[in-house]
Scaffold this motif. Structure first.
Motif, short mmCIF file in Angstrom:
data_model
loop_
_atom_site.label_atom_id
_atom_site.label_comp_id
_atom_site.label_asym_id
_atom_site.label_seq_id
_atom_site.Cartn_x
_atom_site.Cartn_y
_atom_site.Cartn_z
N UNK A 1 13.47 8.00 9.39
CA UNK A 1 12.47 9.08 9.47
C UNK A 1 10.93 8.30 9.44
N UNK A 2 10.07 8.66 10.36
CA UNK A 2 8.88 7.90 10.66
C UNK A 2 7.79 8.51 9.46
N UNK A 3 7.13 7.58 8.86
CA UNK A 3 6.06 7.80 7.84
C UNK A 3 4.93 8.59 8.78
N UNK A 4 4.64 9.57 7.90
CA UNK A 4 3.34 10.54 8.30
C UNK A 4 1.93 9.36 8.56
N UNK A 5 1.46 9.78 9.58
CA UNK A 5 0.25 8.92 9.96
C UNK A 5 -0.54 8.47 8.73
N UNK A 6 -0.95 9.39 7.95
CA UNK A 6 -1.72 9.02 6.88
C UNK A 6 -1.18 8.19 5.88
N UNK A 7 0.06 8.51 5.75
CA UNK A 7 1.02 7.38 4.57
C UNK A 7 1.13 6.04 5.34
N UNK A 8 1.11 5.81 6.58
CA UNK A 8 1.34 4.69 7.20
C UNK A 8 0.09 3.84 7.08
N UNK A 9 -1.04 4.52 7.53
CA UNK A 9 -2.38 4.07 7.58
C UNK A 9 -2.70 3.61 5.95
N UNK A 10 -2.61 4.37 5.14
CA UNK A 10 -2.71 4.01 3.72
C UNK A 10 -1.97 2.84 3.25
N UNK A 11 -0.91 2.80 3.56
CA UNK A 11 0.17 1.55 3.23
C UNK A 11 -0.47 0.36 4.01
N UNK A 12 -0.92 0.60 5.11
CA UNK A 12 -1.29 -0.67 5.76
C UNK A 12 -2.74 -1.16 5.23
N UNK A 13 -3.52 -0.36 4.80
CA UNK A 13 -4.71 -0.72 4.15
C UNK A 13 -4.47 -1.30 2.82
N UNK A 14 -3.45 -0.87 1.96
CA UNK A 14 -2.95 -1.51 0.58
C UNK A 14 -2.57 -2.76 0.90
N UNK A 15 -1.96 -3.24 1.97
CA UNK A 15 -1.25 -4.56 2.12
C UNK A 15 -2.31 -5.61 2.30
N UNK A 16 -3.47 -4.99 2.79
CA UNK A 16 -4.64 -5.83 2.82
C UNK A 16 -5.40 -6.37 1.70
N UNK A 17 -5.10 -5.40 0.81
CA UNK A 17 -5.79 -5.71 -0.58
C UNK A 17 -4.70 -6.02 -1.67
N UNK A 18 -3.36 -6.64 -1.37
CA UNK A 18 -2.39 -6.81 -2.32
C UNK A 18 -2.96 -8.14 -3.33
N UNK A 19 -3.63 -8.99 -2.52
CA UNK A 19 -4.00 -10.02 -3.32
C UNK A 19 -5.28 -9.64 -4.25
N UNK A 20 -5.86 -8.82 -4.32
CA UNK A 20 -6.82 -8.30 -5.34
C UNK A 20 -6.30 -7.78 -6.63
N UNK A 21 -7.22 -8.02 -7.62
CA UNK A 21 -6.96 -7.23 -8.84
C UNK A 21 -6.75 -5.63 -8.57
N UNK A 22 -5.76 -5.12 -9.18
CA UNK A 22 -5.32 -3.71 -9.03
C UNK A 22 -6.50 -2.54 -8.87
N UNK A 23 -7.28 -2.69 -10.01
CA UNK A 23 -8.41 -1.83 -10.30
C UNK A 23 -9.64 -2.02 -9.07
N UNK A 24 -9.79 -3.47 -8.90
CA UNK A 24 -10.90 -3.57 -7.89
C UNK A 24 -10.29 -3.15 -6.56
N UNK A 25 -9.21 -3.49 -6.24
CA UNK A 25 -8.51 -2.96 -4.65
C UNK A 25 -8.48 -1.55 -4.64
N UNK A 26 -8.22 -0.69 -5.67
CA UNK A 26 -8.02 0.74 -5.62
C UNK A 26 -9.39 1.25 -5.35
#
Length: 73
Positions: A1-26
């Protein structure tokens, strides 16, 4: 099943911030969503989390909590 567009986009953004401290990234991702996402997309993302958040990166769950606190939809 393919992810909903906003889920896919949000997850792609999260990957870009994975190396940040979680609170700052959020906080940075929440600012990005406020600046660049249509309010309808933010509302869909918030509703998705309220329905269980299936398929979302855990960092995005924290982002949605910030959006809720700031009452930004």
């Amino acid at each position: 099943m393919e992810a909903l567009p906003y889920v896919r986009l949000a997850n792609e953004i999260a990957v870009q911030f994975r190396h940040w401290e979680p609170g700052e990234a959020a906080a940075e991702i929440a600012a990005h969503l406020r600046s660049f996402w249509d309010p309808r997309m933010r509302t869909q993302l918030i509703a998705h989390v309220e329905a269980g958040g299936a398929g979302l990166d855990v960092l995005i769950i924290d982002v949605v909590a910030l959006l809720r606190e700031q009452k930004v939809h």
